[in-house]
Design a protein around this motif. Structure first.
Motif, short mmCIF file in Angstrom:
data_model
loop_
_atom_site.label_atom_id
_atom_site.label_comp_id
_atom_site.label_asym_id
_atom_site.label_seq_id
_atom_site.Cartn_x
_atom_site.Cartn_y
_atom_site.Cartn_z
N LYS A 1 -38.45 -53.29 106.44
CA LYS A 1 -38.40 -54.31 107.49
C LYS A 1 -38.18 -55.73 106.95
O LYS A 1 -37.77 -56.62 107.69
CB LYS A 1 -39.75 -54.34 108.25
CG LYS A 1 -39.93 -53.26 109.26
CD LYS A 1 -41.27 -53.45 110.00
CE LYS A 1 -41.39 -54.73 110.79
NZ LYS A 1 -40.82 -54.75 112.12
N ARG B 1 -40.86 -57.35 105.98
CA ARG B 1 -42.00 -57.94 106.69
C ARG B 1 -42.94 -58.64 105.70
O ARG B 1 -43.22 -58.10 104.63
CB ARG B 1 -42.76 -56.82 107.41
CG ARG B 1 -43.99 -57.25 108.22
CD ARG B 1 -44.46 -56.05 109.02
NE ARG B 1 -45.74 -56.21 109.68
CZ ARG B 1 -45.87 -56.17 111.00
NH1 ARG B 1 -44.83 -56.05 111.78
NH2 ARG B 1 -47.07 -56.25 111.54
N SER C 1 -43.01 -52.27 114.63
CA SER C 1 -41.73 -52.01 115.31
C SER C 1 -40.63 -51.79 114.28
O SER C 1 -40.65 -52.37 113.20
CB SER C 1 -41.40 -53.18 116.23
OG SER C 1 -41.53 -54.40 115.52
N ASN D 1 -37.67 -52.70 113.53
CA ASN D 1 -36.57 -53.66 113.41
C ASN D 1 -36.71 -54.40 112.09
O ASN D 1 -37.79 -54.38 111.49
CB ASN D 1 -36.67 -54.68 114.56
CG ASN D 1 -38.06 -55.27 114.67
OD1 ASN D 1 -38.99 -54.60 115.11
ND2 ASN D 1 -38.23 -56.51 114.23
N SER E 1 -37.38 -56.41 118.85
CA SER E 1 -37.84 -55.04 118.62
C SER E 1 -36.85 -54.05 119.23
O SER E 1 -36.19 -54.35 120.22
CB SER E 1 -39.22 -54.83 119.24
OG SER E 1 -40.14 -55.71 118.65
N GLU F 1 -44.10 -54.79 123.24
CA GLU F 1 -45.10 -54.12 122.43
C GLU F 1 -46.45 -54.03 123.15
O GLU F 1 -46.67 -54.67 124.18
CB GLU F 1 -45.31 -54.85 121.10
CG GLU F 1 -44.10 -54.90 120.20
CD GLU F 1 -43.14 -56.02 120.55
OE1 GLU F 1 -43.28 -56.63 121.63
OE2 GLU F 1 -42.24 -56.29 119.73
N HIS G 1 -40.07 -64.77 115.80
CA HIS G 1 -39.94 -63.35 116.11
C HIS G 1 -38.84 -63.17 117.12
O HIS G 1 -38.53 -64.09 117.86
CB HIS G 1 -41.23 -62.93 116.82
CG HIS G 1 -42.04 -61.96 116.05
ND1 HIS G 1 -43.36 -62.18 115.79
CD2 HIS G 1 -41.75 -60.77 115.51
CE1 HIS G 1 -43.85 -61.16 115.14
NE2 HIS G 1 -42.89 -60.29 114.94
MG MG Z 1 -42.82 -56.13 115.52
#
Ligand code: MG
Ligand code: AMP
Length: 351
Positions: free
Chosen positions: A61, A63, A149, A151, A157, A186, A239
Motif C-alpha cells: 500500500k 502505508r 483498504s 488501495n 478506497s 469504510e 486520503h
Molecule cells: Mg484506507
C-alpha cells in the motif's frame, strides 16, 4: 509478481467458488497478502499474527507504519483470543452490529498479534465484516486477518476488484473478485476502552444508530478541528484524493456554474461532482453524478467510484457539491473533506 484474480460469486457456498476461497486462504496461511471484498470496501488482508505478512501489507500500500490496521474476524469467539477484555457496551454493540461496518477499539491482549499491525499501541481495532466471501476466507484461514483498504495509500478506497487491480497489480499475489461492495465507505471506528464510547472515524454505522444501543456517544473532537491530533492515527493523513485539485463548494448550483465558467475561460478542463438530481443543471467538461441526494446511502455507495472516474478523465480542477452531515452524510463529508484537503469555497465570501 503475477496478480491472480479469483472470481467468486457473492453467495459462495461449499460447492461453488470454494476452491478459489481455499486457494486464497492458502496464501494467507503462507503469510502472503490477498485482496478481498467486504461490505464496505475491498480489504488487503494478511495474517495479523505475522510481522512478515503485516510488513507486506504496509509495503504493497505504501502505508505509513504508524497507522495501525483493523483486525478482521469471522466468528465472535475469535475476539477473546486477541483482546484483554470486552466491556459491557462493546458487548451490546457487537450483538447489534456484528457482522457489519462497525470497528471497535479494545485493550489488546499482549503478545498475540504482530506489533506492526497495531503500530505498537496498547489497543487493537477489530471488526467482523458482513460479507459471505470475507467471512468464508477468514474462517478458512483460521487466522485473525489484518486488513486495511486495498488501495495505494492516499488514493480513494476500492469498491470493485478493478479498482484494486489499478492500484496493486504486480504488488500482491491475488485478488478475490466478488463484485461491487455495498456500503461504499469504510467502517465506523468506535473506541470502547473508556466509559463513554467515542467515534474516531465516521462510517457505515451512524452516531444515531450507536446511541440507540449504548446511550451517550462522543465524537473525537479532532474530527472537527484540523489542529488537534486525532485518536485514530490514520485520520491525520491526506486520503481519498483524486489527482486533480478538488474544491467543496458551499453554494447554489448557479454559483458552482460560475466557478466552472471562470476556469473554462482560462482554458482549464473542469469537472463537477453532483448527484442525479442536479446532473442536468451544469455545463462542464465532466459531470459525474454520485448517487441521489435524497438517499445519502447511494452517495456513500458511489463516492470512491466517482473520485476514481475523475482520475481517468483529463480534468484540471473539480468542484463538488456538499452534503448534510446527518446519518451517513457525516462519513461522506469526512471523506470529501479529506479528498479536498479541507478546501471549501463559500458562496457568501465570494460575493
Ligand atoms: Mg484506507
Ligand atoms: P483503514 O485500515 O485504512 O480502514 O483505517 C483504519 C483506521 O482505524 C485508521 O484510521 C486507524 O488509524 C484506525 N485504528 C486502527 N487501530 C487503531 C487503534 N488501536 N486505535 C485507534 N485507531 C485505530
Amino acid at each position: 509478481m503475477k496478480t491472480t484474480i479469483w472470481t467468486v460469486d457473492k453467495n459462495v457456498d461449499k460447492q461453488e467458488g470454494y476452491q478459489q476461497i481455499a486457494q486464497a486462504a492458502h496464501f494467507l496461511k503462507e503469510n502472503e497478502v490477498i485482496a478481498f471484498p467486504t461490505e464496505t470496501v475491498y480489504g488487503l488482508g494478511g495474517n495479523a499474527k505475522s510481522d512478515v505478512a503485516v510488513a507486506k501489507i504496509f509495503a504493497a500500500k505504501g502505508r505509513p507504519s504508524d497507522n495501525p490496521l483493523i483486525m478482521h474476524i469471522a466468528d465472535k469467539n475469535q475476539l477473546k483470543d486477541i483482546v484483554e477484555e470486552i466491556p459491557e457496551k462493546a458487548h451490546l454493540l457487537i450483538d447489534q452490529f456484528w457482522p457489519g461496518p462497525l470497528t471497535i477499539i479494545f485493550r489488546k491482549k499482549e503478545g498475540v498479534l504482530s506489533e506492526k499491525a497495531t503500530a505498537g499501541l496498547p489497543t487493537v481495532a477489530v471488526r467482523m465484516p458482513d460479507h459471505p466471501i470475507a467471512l468464508a476466507l477468514i474462517a478458512e484461514s483460521g487466522l485473525p486477518i489484518a486488513a486495511p483498504s486495498a488501495n495505494r495509500s492516499g488514493k480513494p478506497s476500492p469498491t470493485t476488484a478493478n479498482h484494486v487491480f489499478e492500484d496493486l497489480d504486480g504488488r500482491i499475489p491475488g485478488i478475490v473478485d466478488g463484485g461491487s461492495t455495498g456500503v461504499g465507505v469504510e467502517s465506523t471506528v468506535v473506541d470502547c476502552t473508556e466509559e463513554i464510547p467515542t467515534i474516531l472515524r465516521p462510517g457505515g454505522i451512524t452516531k444515531e444508530q450507536l446511541e440507540a444501543v449504548v446511550g451517550e456517544v462522543r465524537v473525537d473532537p479532532a474530527l472537527a478541528d484540523e489542529n488537534q491530533a486525532p485518536k485514530a492515527p490514520g485520520m491525520k493523513y491526506k486520503h481519498y484524493a483524486p489527482n486533480a485539485p478538488l474544491y467543496l463548494v458551499n453554494g447554489t448550483q448557479s454559483f458552482i456554474q460560475k466557478l466552472v465558467d471562470e476556469k473554462q475561460k482560462q482554458g482549464q478542463v473542469v469537472g463537477v461532482l453532483t448527484t442525479e438530481e442536479h446532473q442536468g443543471d451544469y455545463r462542464a467538461d465532466y459531470i459525474f453524478a454520485c448517487g441521489r441526494r435524497s438517499d445519502l446511502k447511494t452517495v456513500a455507495n458511489f463516492l470512491y467510484k466517482v473520485l476514481r472516474s475523475f482520475n481517468r478523465s483529463s480534468v484540471d480542477v473539480i468542484y463538488s457539491e456538499m452534503f448534510p452531515t446527518e446519518g451517513v452524510g457525516q462519513a461522506i463529508m469526512n471523506r470529501l473533506m479529506k479528498a479536498a484537503g479541507g478546501k471549501i469555497i463559500e458562496e457568501t465570501s465570494e460575493k
